[in-house]
Scaffold this motif. Structure first.
Motif, mmCIF file in Angstrom:
data_model
loop_
_atom_site.group_PDB
_atom_site.id
_atom_site.type_symbol
_atom_site.label_atom_id
_atom_site.label_comp_id
_atom_site.label_asym_id
_atom_site.label_seq_id
_atom_site.Cartn_x
_atom_site.Cartn_y
_atom_site.Cartn_z
ATOM 1 N N ILE A 157 34.773 35.160 30.816
ATOM 2 C CA ILE A 157 36.088 35.014 31.430
ATOM 3 C C ILE A 157 36.978 34.263 30.452
ATOM 4 O O ILE A 157 36.535 33.330 29.780
ATOM 5 C CB ILE A 157 35.983 34.271 32.786
ATOM 6 C CG1 ILE A 157 37.335 34.208 33.491
ATOM 7 C CG2 ILE A 157 35.383 32.881 32.616
ATOM 8 C CD1 ILE A 157 37.231 33.704 34.941
ATOM 9 N N ASN A 178 42.391 35.280 34.271
ATOM 10 C CA ASN A 178 41.292 35.972 34.963
ATOM 11 C C ASN A 178 40.886 35.156 36.185
ATOM 12 O O ASN A 178 40.700 33.945 36.094
ATOM 13 C CB ASN A 178 40.077 36.108 34.049
ATOM 14 C CG ASN A 178 40.333 36.954 32.820
ATOM 15 O OD1 ASN A 178 39.676 36.780 31.807
ATOM 16 N ND2 ASN A 178 41.275 37.870 32.867
ATOM 17 N N PRO A 190 38.168 33.987 38.733
ATOM 18 C CA PRO A 190 36.709 33.949 38.885
ATOM 19 C C PRO A 190 36.216 34.533 40.196
ATOM 20 O O PRO A 190 35.027 34.839 40.326
ATOM 21 C CB PRO A 190 36.384 32.454 38.807
ATOM 22 C CG PRO A 190 37.542 31.832 38.090
ATOM 23 C CD PRO A 190 38.736 32.645 38.510
ATOM 24 N N LEU A 192 37.273 39.504 31.739
ATOM 25 C CA LEU A 192 36.237 39.499 32.778
ATOM 26 C C LEU A 192 35.247 40.632 32.543
ATOM 27 O O LEU A 192 35.580 41.809 32.668
ATOM 28 C CB LEU A 192 36.869 39.653 34.159
ATOM 29 C CG LEU A 192 37.268 38.385 34.906
ATOM 30 C CD1 LEU A 192 38.062 38.731 36.150
ATOM 31 C CD2 LEU A 192 36.045 37.543 35.273
#
Length: 243
Positions: free
Chosen positions: A95, A101, A103, A162
């Motif tokens: 990431i 991005n 999570p 990702l």
């Protein structure tokens, strides 16, 4: 794998992202806690701001947080590979460290990877609603179109940070600077399938972008030619037949 080793390692390459470290660490923990045993491996790629101090502060709080440090900046691909090499989990998620991005998408990617193993070795995030300037989005569309035409990797967006993959498969890939932008094609070259998950892009949390487009344009063209050559030169593994 021993009982002390995590099932999942989350690798986060960073350079000068002091303001984004703590929020992202908290989000990663909330996404994974109660689902997998995990560790978070930050790779400090030669930061000159307060990133190192922030990582040390947080490592004192979280036993699952680790840090590997480059003496000088070596680039995103080198940072990702350093993190994967240091990772202890059989499954790795990467990431970006700038907060763009989310999570929250990591669990879906890991579940997809586990569900289709061992046939699928990589789940790649595909950004929707990308938060970038119109010019940068145009550059990415052109780059992705050229790459897709040349490599035929079936991926519309290789720039998304990702990703989830098997650590052993990643470490067998040929390494070069720029590797992270060609993972789908290289994983397919090894005989594995790729899965995809749409992920929502977010605005950058703090700071400014550390990786520009024009400074890697010509290198990217050479990398594309090199990956095309690697795919063309891949030989089938001989099948041994016993009479």
């Amino acid at each position: 794998m021993t009982t002390n080793e995590p099932a999942v390692s989350v690798v986060v390459p960073v350079r000068n992202e002091a303001g984004n470290v703590a929020p992202l660490v908290g989000e990663i923990a909330r996404a994974l806690e109660g689902h997998w045993t995990f560790e978070v491996v930050y790779v400090n790629d030669g930061s000159t701001d307060g990133t190192e101090a922030e990582l040390k502060r947080l490592m004192a709080q979280y036993p699952w947080l680790r840090r590997v440090r480059h003496a000088q900046s070596c680039g995103q691909s080198a940072a990702v590979r350093t993190g994967v090499a240091a990772a202890r989990g059989a499954l790795v998620a990467t990431i970006d460290g700038d907060g763009q991005n989310d999570p929250a998408f990591i669990p879906a990617m890991l579940r997809a990877l586990e569900a289709d193993a061992p046939r699928v070795a990589l789940i790649a995030g595909q950004r929707v609603g990308r938060k970038a300037s119109g010019f940068k989005k145009l550059q990415s569309r052109i780059a992705n179109a050229v790459r897709g035409t040349v490599l035929r990797d079936g991926t519309r967006d290789t720039g998304c940070g990702l990703k989830a993959f098997r650590r052993d498969v990643f470490l067998r890939l040929p390494y070069f600077d720029g590797l992270h932008r060609f993972l789908p094609a290289l994983v397919k070259r090894e005989g594995f399938a790729i899965g995809y998950v749409d992920v929502v892009d977010r605005p950058r949390g703090a700071g400014v972008s550390n990786y520009g487009m024009w400074d890697r344009l010509w290198v990217g063209i050479l990398d594309l030619a090199g990956v095309w050559w690697l795919i063309r030169r891949r030989k089938r593994v001989p099948e041994i037949v016993d009479d």
